[in-house]
Design an enzyme around this catalytic site. Structure first.
Site, mmCIF file in Angstrom:
data_model
loop_
_atom_site.group_PDB
_atom_site.id
_atom_site.type_symbol
_atom_site.label_atom_id
_atom_site.label_comp_id
_atom_site.label_asym_id
_atom_site.label_seq_id
_atom_site.Cartn_x
_atom_site.Cartn_y
_atom_site.Cartn_z
ATOM 1 N N TYR A 1 0.794 -1.195 -0.127
ATOM 2 C CA TYR A 1 0.100 0.122 -0.025
ATOM 3 C C TYR A 1 0.798 1.305 -0.015
ATOM 4 O O TYR A 1 0.527 1.917 0.720
ATOM 5 C CB TYR A 1 -0.876 -0.070 1.364
ATOM 6 C CG TYR A 1 -2.117 -1.049 1.203
ATOM 7 C CD1 TYR A 1 -2.978 -1.027 0.239
ATOM 8 C CD2 TYR A 1 -1.984 -2.293 1.670
ATOM 9 C CE1 TYR A 1 -3.973 -1.857 0.067
ATOM 10 C CE2 TYR A 1 -2.878 -3.173 1.842
ATOM 11 C CZ TYR A 1 -4.005 -2.962 1.064
ATOM 12 O OH TYR A 1 -4.778 -3.866 1.076
ATOM 13 N N TYR B 1 -13.552 -5.268 5.867
ATOM 14 C CA TYR B 1 -12.354 -5.757 5.383
ATOM 15 C C TYR B 1 -12.039 -7.059 5.627
ATOM 16 O O TYR B 1 -11.916 -7.407 6.711
ATOM 17 C CB TYR B 1 -11.100 -4.792 5.966
ATOM 18 C CG TYR B 1 -9.804 -5.306 5.433
ATOM 19 C CD1 TYR B 1 -9.468 -5.130 4.065
ATOM 20 C CD2 TYR B 1 -9.157 -6.064 6.447
ATOM 21 C CE1 TYR B 1 -8.192 -5.540 3.665
ATOM 22 C CE2 TYR B 1 -7.952 -6.562 5.534
ATOM 23 C CZ TYR B 1 -7.404 -6.173 4.540
ATOM 24 O OH TYR B 1 -6.286 -6.844 3.977
ATOM 25 N N ASP C 1 -15.025 -13.515 11.117
ATOM 26 C CA ASP C 1 -13.784 -13.235 10.483
ATOM 27 C C ASP C 1 -13.221 -12.245 12.077
ATOM 28 O O ASP C 1 -13.206 -11.124 12.267
ATOM 29 C CB ASP C 1 -13.514 -12.273 9.346
ATOM 30 C CG ASP C 1 -12.463 -11.598 9.013
ATOM 31 O OD1 ASP C 1 -11.246 -12.055 9.746
ATOM 32 O OD2 ASP C 1 -12.067 -11.165 8.173
ATOM 33 N N LYS D 1 -3.522 -13.483 12.494
ATOM 34 C CA LYS D 1 -2.695 -12.410 13.396
ATOM 35 C C LYS D 1 -2.128 -12.611 14.762
ATOM 36 O O LYS D 1 -0.871 -13.138 14.563
ATOM 37 C CB LYS D 1 -3.678 -11.038 13.511
ATOM 38 C CG LYS D 1 -3.988 -10.305 12.062
ATOM 39 C CD LYS D 1 -4.266 -8.851 12.166
ATOM 40 C CE LYS D 1 -4.358 -8.360 10.984
ATOM 41 N NZ LYS D 1 -5.466 -8.438 10.044
#
Ligand SMILES: *Cc1c(COP(=O)(O)O)cnc(C)c1O
Length: 411
Positions: free
Chosen positions: A3, A131, A225, A254
């Site tokens: 990004y 997201y 999620d 994560k």
């Protein structure tokens, strides 16, 4: 770089070492890490118990293929995850990143229906500001206009993006939408309680119970999620525990390996698992990454779970919420500040806009903290082990920058 407009971006910060909650730069400066490397380093960096587990595993077996073979670190981890997850979320599939865990959940849901002859049910419902990852399937679940992937419109799978049912009217609307489209829906994806990279937005627990209720009413699979929210981030081990609902599938990643090795898991309930059992090979789950169930990652994850058992991480997360609420409160009411919100070890200052984001990022580094604002948010997701003086320093740095900015605004 991710990004990043390589032509105009300032040089990336060179990090030489990590230590507890600090990043040590090549020029010797120490930054307090406000982000725990994208929510992952939940016990701080280089935790000796985790490092020792990885070191030991590296000497025995750093990796072995998982096709037709298995090993103790994976079996132990699967059993432990099943034990701490609520309900009958007991069937664990390991993969290498959060986005892939989402892809696996999509494939599970589609195949769940195909295995019962329902080939039409292949689209997903996700919510505004969602997201769910960077791979193309996961991207199709992100908010199509407001997400980082809006440039890919028309080139992705077409899904159904709906408003989160926050008001009674939106609840009615989602009910109607499900009732009309259920025959085309393979599953419903939601980030429970906190939407992460789509804008760091929180929703009330009853929004999640309404989604659960509607999915039960229309017999739709729903997928939590929890890549960002899992492992104590919101003050509960998993964000679904704020309500006591049990999804059909959950995605974890994560913080799973305490911020050491790329790894993730997609965990299915009994109902989903059973649908894949048959005499027919074609009914099996069709997925298998090369580095599936990597033993180093499994060892790190097992060591991380040891620490959740032996140390008061959830209490620490709740304490950080109190400190962040207090420390960030001077931002409330500043010109240009839209909202200040904290939950567990997540603190967010939402602003009208971040016009010079690179300048702001550099100013944080100058003041000795690692905070990386994006979109319309200045946020922190520190290690759950961060102590009050460092939490305060993060808050002071944010308050200083926000105060300077709003003084600029007034001029
Ligand atoms: C980070 C994240 C992902 C993607 O995980 P990666 O490991 O970056 O591929 C998906 N969903 C949510 C909610 C996330 O926070």
């Amino acid at each position: 770089m991710p990004y990043c407009q390589m032509q105009t971006a300032p040089p990336a910060v060179a990090i030489a070492r990590t230590e507890d909650v600090f990043l040590i730069l090549e020029d010797g400066r120490r930054l307090i890490d406000g982000l725990a490397s994208w929510w992952s380093a939940c016990h701080g960096y280089n935790h000796p118990h985790v490092i020792e587990a990885i070191r030991r595993q590296a000497e025995v077996m750093p990796h072995v293929m998982f096709g037709g073979a298995q090993h103790e670190p994976a079996a132990t981890l699967a059993t432990r995850l099943a034990a701490i997850l609520p309900g009958d979320l007991e069937h664990v599939f390991f993969c290498d990143s959060g986005s892939v865990a989402v892809e696996v959940a999509m494939k599970m849901a589609i195949q769940f229906h195909r295995n019962a002859g329902q080939t039409q049910r292949s689209r997903f419902v996700s919510f505004e500001n969602a997201y769910h990852g960077d791979t193309t399937g996961a991207m199709s679940l992100c908010d199509p206009t407001r997400s980082m992937h809006s440039h890919f419109g028309g080139a992705l799978l077409q899904q159904f993006n709906q408003p989160l049912p926050k008001t009674p009217e939106q609840f009615e609307q989602l009910d109607g939408f499900f009732s009309e489209n259920r025959d085309d829906i393979a599953g419903v994806f939601i980030e429970p309680i906190v939407q992460g990279a789509g804008g760091m937005r929180f929703h009330a627990p009853d929004v999640l119970s309404r989604v659960d209720q509607l999915c039960r009413k229309y017999d739709l699979l729903w997928i939590a999620d929890e890549l960002a929210t899992g492992f104590g981030r919101t003050g509960k081990m998993f964000a679904i525990e704020h309500v006591g609902v049990v999804p059909d599938i959950i995605c974890l990643g994560k913080a799973l390996t305490a911020g050491t090795i790329g790894f993730a898991a997609t965990v299915a309930s009994e109902k989903v698992f059973e649908r894949f059992l048959s005499d027919d090979f074609g009914s099996a789950l069709m997925h298998g990454p090369t580095f599936m169930a990597n033993p180093l990652a499994c060892a790190a994850a097992n060591a991380s779970l040891d620490l959740f058992e032996s140390e008061p991480r959830l209490q620490q997360s709740a304490n950080i919420e109190t400190l962040l609420n207090h420390g960030l409160s001077p931002c409330r009411g500043l010109p240009g500040v839209v909202d200040v919100r904290c939950l567990g070890a997540i603190g967010v200052v939402q602003v009208t806009n971040l016009d010079d984001v690179n300048k702001l990022r550099a100013a944080f580094v100058e003041s000795g903290v690692w905070i990386r604002p994006f979109g319309d948010c200045v946020y922190v997701t520190p290690s759950l082990t961060m102590q009050p003086p460092e939490i305060d320093a993060l808050c002071v740095a944010i308050v200083d920058q926000m105060t300077t900015r709003s003084a600029d605004h007034r001029e």
